[in-house]
Scaffold this motif. Structure first.
Motif, short mmCIF file in Angstrom:
data_model
loop_
_atom_site.label_atom_id
_atom_site.label_comp_id
_atom_site.label_asym_id
_atom_site.label_seq_id
_atom_site.Cartn_x
_atom_site.Cartn_y
_atom_site.Cartn_z
N ILE A 1 -12.82 -5.61 6.22
CA ILE A 1 -11.54 -6.15 6.68
C ILE A 1 -11.74 -7.49 7.38
N GLU A 2 -12.77 -7.61 8.19
CA GLU A 2 -13.04 -8.88 8.86
C GLU A 2 -13.26 -10.00 7.85
N THR A 3 -14.00 -9.70 6.79
CA THR A 3 -14.25 -10.70 5.75
C THR A 3 -12.96 -11.07 5.04
N ARG A 4 -12.15 -10.08 4.69
CA ARG A 4 -10.89 -10.35 3.99
C ARG A 4 -9.91 -11.10 4.90
N LEU A 5 -9.94 -10.81 6.19
CA LEU A 5 -9.09 -11.54 7.13
C LEU A 5 -9.55 -13.00 7.24
N ASP A 6 -10.86 -13.22 7.27
CA ASP A 6 -11.38 -14.60 7.28
C ASP A 6 -10.94 -15.35 6.02
N GLU A 7 -10.95 -14.66 4.88
CA GLU A 7 -10.50 -15.29 3.64
C GLU A 7 -9.04 -15.74 3.74
N LEU A 8 -8.21 -14.91 4.32
CA LEU A 8 -6.80 -15.26 4.49
C LEU A 8 -6.67 -16.50 5.37
N ALA B 1 -5.55 -13.95 -1.19
CA ALA B 1 -6.32 -13.46 -0.03
C ALA B 1 -5.53 -12.40 0.73
N ALA B 2 -4.22 -12.61 0.87
CA ALA B 2 -3.37 -11.61 1.54
C ALA B 2 -3.36 -10.31 0.74
N LYS B 3 -3.32 -10.44 -0.56
CA LYS B 3 -3.32 -9.25 -1.43
C LYS B 3 -4.63 -8.47 -1.24
N ARG B 4 -5.75 -9.17 -1.21
CA ARG B 4 -7.04 -8.49 -1.02
C ARG B 4 -7.10 -7.79 0.34
N LEU B 5 -6.60 -8.47 1.36
CA LEU B 5 -6.59 -7.87 2.70
C LEU B 5 -5.69 -6.64 2.72
N ARG B 6 -4.52 -6.76 2.15
CA ARG B 6 -3.58 -5.63 2.13
C ARG B 6 -4.20 -4.43 1.42
N TYR B 7 -4.75 -4.65 0.24
CA TYR B 7 -5.32 -3.54 -0.51
C TYR B 7 -6.50 -2.92 0.22
N THR B 8 -7.27 -3.74 0.92
CA THR B 8 -8.39 -3.21 1.69
C THR B 8 -7.88 -2.32 2.83
N LEU B 9 -6.86 -2.81 3.53
CA LEU B 9 -6.27 -2.01 4.62
C LEU B 9 -5.69 -0.70 4.08
N GLU B 10 -5.03 -0.76 2.94
CA GLU B 10 -4.46 0.46 2.35
C GLU B 10 -5.55 1.42 1.88
N LEU B 11 -6.60 0.88 1.31
CA LEU B 11 -7.70 1.71 0.81
C LEU B 11 -8.37 2.50 1.94
N PHE B 12 -8.53 1.86 3.09
CA PHE B 12 -9.22 2.49 4.21
C PHE B 12 -8.26 3.05 5.26
N ALA B 13 -7.01 3.20 4.93
CA ALA B 13 -6.00 3.65 5.91
C ALA B 13 -6.41 4.93 6.63
N ASP B 14 -7.00 5.87 5.92
CA ASP B 14 -7.38 7.15 6.54
C ASP B 14 -8.51 7.00 7.55
N ALA B 15 -9.29 5.94 7.43
CA ALA B 15 -10.43 5.74 8.33
C ALA B 15 -10.09 4.78 9.47
N LEU B 16 -8.87 4.26 9.48
CA LEU B 16 -8.47 3.28 10.49
C LEU B 16 -7.48 3.91 11.47
N PRO B 17 -7.38 3.34 12.65
CA PRO B 17 -6.40 3.84 13.63
C PRO B 17 -4.97 3.70 13.08
N PRO B 18 -4.07 4.57 13.49
CA PRO B 18 -2.69 4.54 13.01
C PRO B 18 -1.98 3.21 13.28
N ALA B 19 -2.40 2.46 14.29
CA ALA B 19 -1.76 1.17 14.62
C ALA B 19 -1.88 0.17 13.47
N CYS B 20 -2.85 0.37 12.60
CA CYS B 20 -3.04 -0.55 11.47
C CYS B 20 -1.91 -0.47 10.45
N ALA B 21 -1.23 0.64 10.39
CA ALA B 21 -0.16 0.82 9.39
C ALA B 21 0.92 -0.24 9.53
N ALA B 22 1.31 -0.56 10.75
CA ALA B 22 2.34 -1.58 10.97
C ALA B 22 1.84 -2.96 10.57
#
Length: 194
Positions: free
Chosen positions: A24-31, A53-74
């Motif tokens: 996620i850090e890498t994808r955020l840097d890309e954005l 870049a936003a698309k890659r970040l979004r898909y990464t966040l969605e892919l790992f949603a179960d492993a991330l804190p709930p605050a990431c959903a927003a």
């Protein structure tokens, strides 16, 4: 289109969440590498790369949603909105480029030529994996023998003005949303929530 950066430092024995954070850090840097073009409305190619870049970040966040804190959903919704705004901007760029080509404005500038090289449905260059307009279509549209009639030209000019206005509104909406995200320090917010 900018290629995705390689992810460094992933550990096979680390938790999914730890590795997800590195990705996620890498994808955020890309954005954020495209942020310098946000204030330049006619940097179509760069703003399109920002959308990818936003698309890659979004898909990464969605892919790992179960492993991330709930605050990431927003925060995913914010990234999705950026992607949508930039997608609408790009769609307008492509339509403006095509209409200018139809009207004989082949020399309409690099902005429009760049937009035409990224039309996603007409043909694919196998060697580079980039989508482009079929050269035969461009040649046909630029052929003086198939030039629009005076009546058709009036309609195309009105349509062009409508798309240019829509493009301007799309850009303004995106820029204002981006500014709101920066005012609340979106980058930091996302980094601290993962």
């Amino acid at each position: 289109m900018a290629k995705a950066r390689a992810i460094h430092g992933l550990q096979p024995h680390a938790t999914t969440g730890e590795n997800a954070r590195k990705i996620i850090e890498t994808r955020l840097d890309e954005l954020y590498q495209w942020e310098k073009y946000v204030g330049e409305p006619y940097r179509s190619s760069e703003l399109h790369d920002m959308r990818i870049a936003a698309k890659r970040l979004r898909y990464t966040l969605e892919l790992f949603a179960d492993a991330l804190p709930p605050a990431c959903a927003a925060l995913v919704k914010d990234v999705e909105q950026i992607q949508g705004e930039l997608g609408e901007l790009h769609d307008n760029d492509v339509m403006v480029a095509l209409l200018r080509l139809c009207l004989g404005s082949v020399g309409g500038g690099n902005t429009y030529q760049a937009a035409l090289t990224q039309v996603p449905t007409l043909a694919k260059k196998k060697s580079q994996g980039k989508t482009v307009i079929e050269p035969a279509l461009v040649a046909h549209m630029a052929d003086p023998k198939v030039a629009p009639s005076a009546e058709e030209r009036l309609g195309l000019e009105a349509l062009l003005r409508a798309y240019e206005k829509q493009r301007e509104q799309s850009y303004i909406a995106f820029r204002e949303h981006w500014q709101q995200l920066q005012e609340r320090d979106f980058r930091r917010e996302l980094l601290y929530s993962i």
